[in-house]
Design an enzyme around this catalytic site. Sequence first.
Site, mmCIF file in Angstrom:
data_model
loop_
_atom_site.group_PDB
_atom_site.id
_atom_site.type_symbol
_atom_site.label_atom_id
_atom_site.label_comp_id
_atom_site.label_asym_id
_atom_site.label_seq_id
_atom_site.Cartn_x
_atom_site.Cartn_y
_atom_site.Cartn_z
ATOM 1 N N ARG A 98 0.848 -1.188 0.000
ATOM 2 C CA ARG A 98 0.000 0.000 0.000
ATOM 3 C C ARG A 98 0.892 1.249 0.000
ATOM 4 N NH1 ARG A 98 -5.153 1.709 -1.083
ATOM 5 N NH2 ARG A 98 -6.121 2.838 0.629
ATOM 6 N N THR A 370 -9.940 0.194 -9.944
ATOM 7 C CA THR A 370 -8.868 -0.572 -9.298
ATOM 8 C C THR A 370 -8.823 -1.830 -10.132
ATOM 9 O OG1 THR A 370 -9.314 0.373 -7.158
ATOM 10 C CG2 THR A 370 -8.376 -1.836 -7.117
ATOM 11 N N THR A 388 -4.028 -0.698 -7.255
ATOM 12 C CA THR A 388 -4.813 0.440 -7.734
ATOM 13 C C THR A 388 -4.019 1.731 -7.789
ATOM 14 O OG1 THR A 388 -6.912 1.623 -7.371
ATOM 15 C CG2 THR A 388 -5.612 1.137 -5.417
ATOM 16 N N ASP A 412 -7.857 8.200 0.298
ATOM 17 C CA ASP A 412 -8.388 7.128 1.150
ATOM 18 C C ASP A 412 -8.192 7.417 2.634
ATOM 19 O OD1 ASP A 412 -9.535 5.581 -0.781
ATOM 20 O OD2 ASP A 412 -7.911 4.135 -0.937
ATOM 21 N N SER A 441 -7.705 0.992 3.274
ATOM 22 C CA SER A 441 -8.181 0.481 1.985
ATOM 23 C C SER A 441 -9.410 -0.393 2.185
ATOM 24 C CB SER A 441 -7.068 -0.357 1.359
ATOM 25 O OG SER A 441 -7.504 -0.972 0.171
ATOM 26 N N SER A 442 -10.137 -0.634 1.084
ATOM 27 C CA SER A 442 -11.211 -1.634 1.090
ATOM 28 C C SER A 442 -10.827 -2.849 0.260
ATOM 29 C CB SER A 442 -12.497 -1.044 0.502
ATOM 30 O OG SER A 442 -12.908 0.055 1.261
ATOM 31 N N GLY A 463 -13.895 0.495 -4.999
ATOM 32 C CA GLY A 463 -13.874 1.359 -3.814
ATOM 33 C C GLY A 463 -14.562 0.671 -2.651
HETATM 34 O O1 DON Z 1 -7.969 1.088 -1.503
HETATM 35 C C1 DON Z 1 -9.148 1.322 -1.745
HETATM 36 O O2 DON Z 1 -10.060 0.853 -1.108
HETATM 37 C C2 DON Z 1 -9.488 2.221 -2.910
HETATM 38 N N1 DON Z 1 -8.393 3.088 -3.203
HETATM 39 C C3 DON Z 1 -9.876 1.378 -4.064
HETATM 40 C C4 DON Z 1 -10.314 2.204 -5.233
HETATM 41 C C5 DON Z 1 -11.140 1.464 -6.195
HETATM 42 O O3 DON Z 1 -11.462 0.318 -6.023
HETATM 43 C C6 DON Z 1 -11.595 2.222 -7.382
HETATM 44 N N2 DON Z 1 -12.399 1.390 -8.238
HETATM 45 N N3 DON Z 1 -13.497 1.559 -8.481
#
Ligand code: DON
Length: 560
Positions: A98, A370, A388, A412, A441-442, A463
Amino acid sequence: MYFSLRTKLFLALVVLASALTALAFTPVAGRHGMVASSEPLASEVGVQILREGGNAVDAAVAVGFALAVTHPLAGNIGGGGFMLIRLASGEAVVVDYREAAPAAASRNMYLNSNGEIIPHASTVGVLSAGVPGTVAGLALAEEKYGKLELARVIAPAVHLARGGFEVSYQFSESLRQDGDRLSQFDASRRIFLRDGRFYQPGETFKQPDLAQTLEAIAHQGAKGFYSGAVAQAIAATMQKYHGLITEEDLARYRPILRQPLVGHFRGYEVVSVPPPSSGGVALIEMLNILDPLDLGPPESFESMHLMVEAMRHAYADRAAYLGDADFTPVPVARLTSEAYAAKLREEILHSKPDAPIAAGNPQAFESSQTTHYSVVDDNGNAVANTYTLNNGYGSGVTVEGAGFLLNDEMDDFAAKPGTHNLYGLVQGEANAIAPNKRPLSSMTPTLVLQDGKLRLVLGSPGGGTIINTVLQVLLNNLVFKMDILQAVSFPRFHHQWMPDRLILERVGFSADTIQKLREAGYQIDFYGGIGDCEAIAVDALSGWKFGASDPRADGKAVGY
Ligand code: DON
C-alpha cells in the site's frame, strides 16, 4: 431427412440459444493453471509464464507489470495494493505494498484556513499521491516466492510498452472520459491523450518512456525505481507541480509482509487481508454474523435484508475503528470474534430493517478503477492480487520522462475525520493523515479453503463496494451453490452504512423484492454495475481450475 423452413429456423434458434446459454455460464476450465484478470493481454502473459515453468507468483508479478502497460486506468507501477499468496505447502502471506503518506504530509493538508476540505486536493494532482508501493511489492514477492528472475517476468511488459498493443473500445472510451483530468498535466496529455488526438479503437498504443522505466526495474530490481533516474524523475515532477514526495520518501518505502487474517464460515476457512485494508476485517465480521442464519433463496427479501444489515454493521465499524494498525490501535481480534458477531446478529434479528445504527462496541459506487486478478498454478500455489491508482488514471499526473501515472491514494485517508471520501465512505480518527502512515483500503483479495485445500481465489475493484462484492460472490458459490461464473455474474447490491442508501444493480432484481425492500424502509438507488470480480474455483478432487472474468468488465480468464 426433410425439415420445413420453419422447423429449420426453430432448430437453428434452439442451437443458438443453447450455445449462448453455454457461453453465458461456462467458466473457463484449465487442467494445469488459470489466470483471471481485467485485461485479456495481461491474462495471456500470466498463462505464458505458467506454461514456461513459472509458478503462480511469477505469473502474478508478470500480470502486475503487464497491466501497468495494457490497463493504465488501474494497472500501475505508480500505485499500490495487496498481494495474498498461498503456497501449496499451506504457507500464506500478505505482501502489503500500500502507498504511504510522504514524510511532509500532515493531518490537515487538505483543509483550507476555515477547516473546510479543499475540493479535489486529495484526488487530482501531485498532492493527492502517496509514495508508490507497487514496484517494491512485486519485486519482494518475486524474490521471496517466485521461481524465475525479475527480468524474466517483466520482459512481456517491456515488450508491450515498447512495441505497443491494440487499443480496445473500452480503453479508448476511458481515456476520453478521464480526459479532463489527464489534460491538466503535460506528460499525461502527451502520452495518454496524444495532445487531443484521442486514441481510436484499433490503433496501436506505444509507451517508450514506460518501457525504459520497466527496463530499469528489470535490470536493477526495486532500486531501479526507488533510486536513480526514475526516483529523480518522480521528485522533479513533484517539484514542478508543488508536490510532497521526495527522493528520501522513495528510498524509505518498504513493502511489509503480514500475516493474513483467517475466518471460519460453515466449515470453510476464509483467508484475507489485514489492515491497512479494512477488507478482511469487514468480510470476516459479515460472514460471522451470517454464519448460522438461514439465508433462503438468493435475492429474496429475507436473504437480502440479513446481508444488508450485516453490511451496515461492518461498514459502521469500519468508519469508527479501522486505519493503519502500525499507527493506531485497531481492535481486529474483537471485530472478527464470533462473540461480537453473535451480539450484532441478535440486534439485527430484534430491530426494524434500516433502523439507525452506530458503530458497535466490540469491547463489550462505481466503475472499475482498481483492478484485481487471481492466479492458480499446476501445483496449487495461488495468488489473489488487488492493486490500484485509486481513481481511474489516479491523480492524472504522469511522471515526466518515466511514463507512468501516480496514484491519488491520499484520498483514502480521512481528510477531515467524520467526513466522507471519493467513495462516500465516512472515515474516522483512526484513519487521519500522518507522515509515513498508510491510508485505509477496502481492497479484499481473498482465498477460501475447504478441508485445508484451495477452493476459491477472488477479489474485485469498486472502492467501498469491494468488500460486499467479495462477500456476495463467496456466498453465491459456497451457500447458494452457483458455479463460479454464475456466482460472479449474479446481480449485486451494496450498503455501506453511510450514506444510508441501498444500492441495487439496475438489472436482475424482481419488482416484488424491490417493493418489499422499500416497504421495509430501505432507501434504494440503482447503479449500472458493481465491481469487476476476477475469480478462480478449484475442484479439490480433480484439480481442475475454473476461471470467471466478470461480464461487467472487459477481462478474460485464461487457462491451460
Ligand atoms: O484502496 C481502496 O479501497 C481504494 N483506493 C480502491 C479504489 C477502487 O477500487 C476504485 N475502483 N473503483
